[in-house]
Design an enzyme around this catalytic site. Structure first.
Site, PDB file in Angstrom:
ATOM      1  N   LYS A   1     -17.066 -17.542 -44.602  1.00  0.00           N
ATOM      2  CA  LYS A   1     -16.990 -18.172 -44.255  1.00  0.00           C
ATOM      3  C   LYS A   1     -18.658 -17.702 -43.870  1.00  0.00           C
ATOM      4  CE  LYS A   1     -17.311 -14.915 -39.491  1.00  0.00           C
ATOM      5  NZ  LYS A   1     -16.246 -14.011 -39.550  1.00  0.00           N
TER       6      LYS A   1
ATOM      7  N   LYS B   1     -23.273  -4.486 -45.927  1.00  0.00           N
ATOM      8  CA  LYS B   1     -24.729  -5.789 -45.074  1.00  0.00           C
ATOM      9  C   LYS B   1     -25.593  -4.668 -44.905  1.00  0.00           C
ATOM     10  CE  LYS B   1     -20.707  -7.273 -42.043  1.00  0.00           C
ATOM     11  NZ  LYS B   1     -20.571  -7.179 -40.573  1.00  0.00           N
TER      12      LYS B   1
ATOM     13  N   LYS C   1     -12.404 -14.084 -52.334  1.00  0.00           N
ATOM     14  CA  LYS C   1     -11.447 -14.469 -50.993  1.00  0.00           C
ATOM     15  C   LYS C   1     -13.009 -15.194 -50.415  1.00  0.00           C
ATOM     16  CE  LYS C   1     -13.235 -12.596 -46.763  1.00  0.00           C
ATOM     17  NZ  LYS C   1     -13.307 -11.081 -45.648  1.00  0.00           N
TER      18      LYS C   1
HETATM   19  P1  ATP Z   1     -17.893 -13.243 -43.913  1.00  0.00           P
HETATM   20  O1  ATP Z   1     -17.254 -14.408 -44.233  1.00  0.00           O
HETATM   21  O2  ATP Z   1     -18.731 -12.451 -42.745  1.00  0.00           O
HETATM   22  O3  ATP Z   1     -17.098 -11.574 -44.258  1.00  0.00           O
HETATM   23  P2  ATP Z   1     -14.704 -13.390 -43.030  1.00  0.00           P
HETATM   24  O4  ATP Z   1     -14.370 -14.938 -42.931  1.00  0.00           O
HETATM   25  O5  ATP Z   1     -14.332 -12.317 -44.425  1.00  0.00           O
HETATM   26  O6  ATP Z   1     -16.142 -12.374 -42.795  1.00  0.00           O
HETATM   27  P3  ATP Z   1     -13.554 -11.542 -40.717  1.00  0.00           P
HETATM   28  O7  ATP Z   1     -14.867 -12.036 -38.928  1.00  0.00           O
HETATM   29  O8  ATP Z   1     -14.066 -10.173 -41.458  1.00  0.00           O
HETATM   30  O9  ATP Z   1     -13.991 -12.731 -41.355  1.00  0.00           O
HETATM   31  O10 ATP Z   1     -12.677 -11.596 -40.343  1.00  0.00           O
HETATM   32  C1  ATP Z   1     -11.960 -11.640 -39.327  1.00  0.00           C
HETATM   33  C2  ATP Z   1     -10.070 -11.488 -40.047  1.00  0.00           C
HETATM   34  O11 ATP Z   1      -9.690 -12.307 -40.747  1.00  0.00           O
HETATM   35  C3  ATP Z   1      -9.363  -9.993 -40.098  1.00  0.00           C
HETATM   36  O12 ATP Z   1      -8.862  -9.516 -40.049  1.00  0.00           O
HETATM   37  C4  ATP Z   1      -9.693 -11.152 -42.464  1.00  0.00           C
HETATM   38  O13 ATP Z   1      -9.003  -9.716 -42.224  1.00  0.00           O
HETATM   39  C5  ATP Z   1      -9.582 -12.075 -42.206  1.00  0.00           C
HETATM   40  N1  ATP Z   1      -9.554 -12.463 -42.846  1.00  0.00           N
HETATM   41  C6  ATP Z   1     -11.085 -13.007 -42.939  1.00  0.00           C
HETATM   42  N2  ATP Z   1     -10.924 -14.160 -44.485  1.00  0.00           N
HETATM   43  C7  ATP Z   1      -9.968 -13.969 -45.238  1.00  0.00           C
HETATM   44  C8  ATP Z   1      -9.325 -14.170 -45.759  1.00  0.00           C
HETATM   45  N3  ATP Z   1      -9.598 -14.834 -46.677  1.00  0.00           N
HETATM   46  N4  ATP Z   1      -7.673 -14.455 -46.327  1.00  0.00           N
HETATM   47  C9  ATP Z   1      -7.037 -13.162 -45.037  1.00  0.00           C
HETATM   48  N5  ATP Z   1      -7.612 -13.183 -44.322  1.00  0.00           N
HETATM   49  C10 ATP Z   1      -8.257 -13.391 -44.020  1.00  0.00           C
END
Ligand code: ATP
Ligand code: LTN
Length: 350
Positions: free
Chosen positions: A219, A134, A216
């Protein structure tokens, strides 16, 4: 790390074995209201929050204090926070069964975070990969909060004496640090905190980007075609699946080197409950076009009822605020015991 992962021997199983009533294990988890939730968030986290409510004593929060470690527009943050709260309730988080609130509504999170920051070492925080990532992505705002983020996360968890914390791979390092902080504090002042364990569920899916299935689904990906949002219109969902990256074999089977198809199979399995073998049978002799349509329809079938409830809930913001207030009251009551104990042990005048 692996040996400390909790295997799914449940409180219910333990009770059945000893025929004695046992306290349900407590779960704490939170999600940052820092944008729109994706299908990855749903299948990887949110759906498990819902499933865990019957077996565990669950405390859930929107982590809005964590969200401000990256600069947020105030109006947008407030809106995202309420929207996330509504979306989770629409998805099945039940305020009657679980404690659900906004982190900023319970001052004990910030209070305990400060105390715990004095039990967290500079060197430990410097090793956190999320901080390193970050601070690269937000080089113009490497603030102290971004650095001490794990102390606040430790406070979230330790305040409620949580036994288990469901976390994705990206948060494991923070949970390990939480354990270290808890053990360090307990070592100095005697047993004060439950040392939490990561909870890895069998059902959590890992959803990959539709355009680059080696990454992965996220968003914050600049290409909106790479992710499905929980609030995407059915037509948009179908379109995004049609443009998902696959391969040239034209055979629906789960195999190494077929990341795109593997990801779609993973999503289809998570939405329908079918096994990979059953999916291979269903699509034998059929093309990827048919398969992608089926995956899109299965996802729409999961998300559409949630979207409808979400829209209904958002019509009554007062009701949502009232639910959050009640949740925060219960959370404050639970956390008061911990914070009182901590202040007393440390010698802070209350
Ligand atoms: P960013 O894109 O800003 O890194 P993110 O979409 O990865 O955010 P987080 O807010 O970090 O989402 O994660 C919220 C929850 O969703 C966490 O428990 C994370 O493990 C889960 N999660 C996020 N993306 C995935 C994915 N692609 N598959 C499975 N679980 C996910
Ligand atoms: N850091 C987490 C969100 C989060 C959390 C928590 C998760 C804040 N506090 C406590 C589990 C327990 C994230 O960004 N996914």
């Amino acid at each position: 790390m692996d040996q400390m992962e909790h295997t799914e021997t449940t409180a219910t199983e333990a009770a059945a074995a000893s025929s004695a009533p046992v306290r349900k294990k407590r779960i704490f988890s939170a999600i940052q209201p820092s944008g729109q939730m994706t299908l990855g968030n749903y299948l990887g986290a949110i759906r498990n929050w819902v499933a865990m409510q019957d077996e565990f004593d669950c405390v859930y929060a929107t982590a809005n204090l964590h969200a401000i470690t990256v600069r947020q527009d105030p109006k947008q943050l407030k809106e995202n926070t309420t929207n996330l709260f509504a979306l989770l309730i629409a998805a099945g988080v039940d305020p009657e069964k679980s404690i659900f609130f906004h982190q900023s509504m319970v001052p004990a999170h910030a209070e305990l975070s400060w105390v715990l920051s004095t039990f967290t070492q500079f060197g430990e925080l410097s090793r956190m990969t999320q901080f390193k990532d970050k601070s690269q992505r937000h080089a113009d705002n490497i603030n102290a909060g971004l650095f001490t983020y794990p102390s606040l996360m430790a406070a979230d968890i330790l305040l409620y004496q949580a036994d288990l914390v469901p976390v994705g791979a990206d948060q494991k390092q923070h949970l390990e640090l939480t354990r270290t902080i808890a053990e360090r504090f307990n070592g100095v002042y005697g047993k004060t905190f439950v040392v939490p364990e990561p909870y890895i569920t069998k059902t959590a899916a890992r959803v990959m980007s539709l355009l680059d299935p080696s990454k992965k689904m996220s968003k914050s990906d600049p290409n909106t075609k790479s992710f499905i949002l929980m609030v995407d219109e059915p037509a948009t969902i179908m379109k995004k699946f049609r443009s998902a990256v696959t391969d040239s074999e034209a055979c629906v089977r789960y195999a190494e080197g077929k990341d795109g198809i593997n990801n779609l199979m993973e999503i289809y399995a998570a939405c329908t409950g079918l096994t990979f073998a059953q999916i291979e049978d269903e699509f034998r002799g059929k093309g990827y076009g048919d398969f992608k349509t089926a995956v899109g329809e299965a996802v729409v079938a999961q998300l559409e009822p949630i979207q409808q409830r979400y829209k209904e809930l958002l019509k009554d913001k007062k009701y949502l605020d009232e639910l959050a207030r009640k949740g925060a009251e219960s959370a404050a009551r639970l956390s008061a015991r911990t914070i009182e104990k901590v202040y007393k042990k440390v010698g802070l005048v209350r």
